[in-house]
Design a protein around this motif. Structure first.
Motif, short mmCIF file in Angstrom:
data_model
loop_
_atom_site.label_atom_id
_atom_site.label_comp_id
_atom_site.label_asym_id
_atom_site.label_seq_id
_atom_site.Cartn_x
_atom_site.Cartn_y
_atom_site.Cartn_z
N LEU A 166 85.35 113.68 56.58
CA LEU A 166 84.98 114.98 56.01
C LEU A 166 85.84 115.29 54.79
O LEU A 166 85.33 115.81 53.78
N GLN A 167 87.11 114.95 54.84
CA GLN A 167 87.98 115.15 53.69
C GLN A 167 87.51 114.33 52.50
O GLN A 167 87.53 114.80 51.36
N MET A 168 87.06 113.11 52.75
CA MET A 168 86.56 112.25 51.68
C MET A 168 85.30 112.85 51.06
O MET A 168 85.11 112.81 49.85
N LEU A 169 84.44 113.43 51.91
CA LEU A 169 83.22 114.06 51.41
C LEU A 169 83.56 115.31 50.60
O LEU A 169 83.01 115.54 49.52
N SER A 170 84.49 116.09 51.11
CA SER A 170 84.88 117.34 50.45
C SER A 170 85.53 117.09 49.09
O SER A 170 85.35 117.87 48.15
N SER A 171 86.28 115.99 49.00
CA SER A 171 86.98 115.69 47.75
C SER A 171 86.09 115.04 46.70
O SER A 171 86.49 114.90 45.55
N GLY A 172 84.88 114.63 47.10
CA GLY A 172 83.98 113.97 46.17
C GLY A 172 84.19 112.48 46.09
O GLY A 172 83.55 111.80 45.27
N ALA A 173 85.06 111.93 46.98
CA ALA A 173 85.31 110.49 46.98
C ALA A 173 84.08 109.71 47.43
O ALA A 173 83.90 108.55 47.07
N VAL A 174 83.24 110.35 48.24
CA VAL A 174 82.00 109.73 48.71
C VAL A 174 80.88 110.77 48.58
O VAL A 174 81.14 111.97 48.49
N GLN A 175 79.65 110.28 48.57
CA GLN A 175 78.49 111.17 48.47
C GLN A 175 77.83 111.45 49.82
O GLN A 175 76.99 112.33 49.94
N ALA A 176 78.23 110.68 50.83
CA ALA A 176 77.68 110.90 52.18
C ALA A 176 78.69 110.39 53.20
O ALA A 176 79.47 109.48 52.93
N ALA A 177 78.66 111.00 54.40
CA ALA A 177 79.63 110.64 55.44
C ALA A 177 79.00 110.75 56.82
O ALA A 177 78.22 111.66 57.10
N ASN A 178 79.34 109.79 57.67
CA ASN A 178 78.92 109.79 59.06
C ASN A 178 79.91 110.66 59.84
O ASN A 178 81.11 110.37 59.88
N LEU A 179 79.41 111.76 60.46
CA LEU A 179 80.28 112.70 61.14
C LEU A 179 79.76 113.03 62.54
O LEU A 179 78.56 112.95 62.79
N VAL A 180 80.68 113.39 63.42
CA VAL A 180 80.30 113.88 64.74
C VAL A 180 80.68 115.36 64.81
O VAL A 180 81.45 115.86 63.99
N SER A 181 80.15 116.05 65.81
CA SER A 181 80.48 117.46 66.01
C SER A 181 81.97 117.59 66.36
O SER A 181 82.50 116.75 67.09
N PRO A 182 82.66 118.61 65.87
CA PRO A 182 82.16 119.76 65.11
C PRO A 182 82.24 119.57 63.59
O PRO A 182 82.01 120.51 62.84
N TYR A 183 82.59 118.35 63.15
CA TYR A 183 82.84 118.14 61.71
C TYR A 183 81.57 118.27 60.89
O TYR A 183 81.63 118.68 59.72
#
Length: 317
Positions: A166-183
């Protein structure tokens, strides 16, 4: 008369003594950490479903990279990693799945607001679990189904759990991320898009009870008691929404709204009584194993579970 009085007093004294406490048999279960699909194990312990079967369930945090080796060496009695156990069995590991808690993955693929379709991931950077892991392989399969060449997607893995992704997604390092709840819910609040829920597109026998195959012969009565406790715990968790939501909120550090949404996801991915679908079992295999046409009957053994379900009056999945 005196002797009768003595016997009566002796009887009264013996009845007043504390009852002997019978020791429970340990069952060491390897899990990754506390997550929604382990709620039934914790609630089962709290509700004494395991103790009623003479079992002291001990949950041990152990990574998927280590658990199969520990189980093969019989250092633990079982592990939760269903898809890994099925795949490793095709490679000769003496591991057998007896119970499947889930038949769908509970992952979400979250993306930047500008990405509105899976086909737009071509040329983009996506973070998943470890490269070669189930989440990576399933993502590749789904992209293929959507007409996307996975070779055009830059996958990044091995950076930690959903919190790190989620941090990588928030920082713009990636454009998509595989996440589980609650992230995934946290990502939504930050303005990111739910590109897909994996469980809507793919089946996977991800979690359950995997044991050393030799235990089926040497400890069958014990495993039967364990399975009875697993079934009781599983059914209780799915049918007691309020209690499970409370557990999720307290143990996974969520507010009530997100805990309820997580429970709804749990209902979607869970088997009804521990038997996973054929496709979810086959989807645990990699390309090599599939090409060798591994059969379901070689990969799992629900025989003892079906016996337990029949005795409990529970209809199989």
């Amino acid at each position: 008369m005196a002797r009768s009085l003595q016997l009566a007093l002796l009887l009264i004294f013996s009845l007043s003594l504390p009852r002997p406490v019978f020791s429970l048999e340990d069952f060491l279960m390897g899990i990754s950490n506390k997550h929604a699909s382990t709620a039934y194990l914790y609630l089962g312990k709290e509700r004494r479903f395991f103790a009623e079967e003479g079992i002291d369930l001990k949950l041990i945090f152990i990574p998927v990279s280590v658990a199969p080796t520990a189980l093969t060496a019989r250092q633990i009695d079982g592990m939760e990693y269903g898809s890994s156990g099925i795949l490793l069995r095709t490679r000769g590991a003496p591991l057998m799945t007896l119970f499947s808690q889930s038949y769908k993955p509970g992952w979400f693929l979250m993306s930047s607001p500008s990405v509105t379709d899976l086909r737009q991931l071509s040329g983009k950077t996506v973070t998943v679990g470890s490269l070669g892991s189930g989440s990576h392989n399933v993502t590749v399969e789904i992209l293929k189904q959507a007409g996307v060449n996975p070779d055009t997607v830059v996958f990044i893995g091995g950076r930690g759990g959903s919190d790190v992704r989620l941090q990588m997604l928030s920082s713009g390092a990636v454009q998509a991320a595989n996440l589980v709840s609650p992230y995934n819910f946290m990502a939504e609040k930050q303005g990111f898009r739910t590109l897909m829920f994996y469980g809507d597109r793919f089946e996977l026998a991800q979690f359950g009870l995997i044991v050393n195959e030799s235990s089926l012969k040497s400890r069958k009565p014990f495993l039967k008691r364990a399975l009875r406790a697993f079934v009781k715990s599983h059914l209780y968790t799915l049918s007691h929404r309020e209690e499970t939501v409370k557990w999720v909120a307290e143990n996974l550090k969520m507010d009530k709204e997100n805990a309820e949404r997580t429970f709804d996801v749990l209902l979607k991915v869970s088997t009804r009584s521990g038997i996973a679908s054929d496709s979810s079992i086959q989807n645990s295999l990699d390309q090599t194993a599939r090409s060798e046409s591994a059969k379901k009957t070689e990969l799992v053994d629900y025989g003892l579970l079906r016996e337990v379900l029949r005795e409990m009056g529970v209809k199989p999945d």
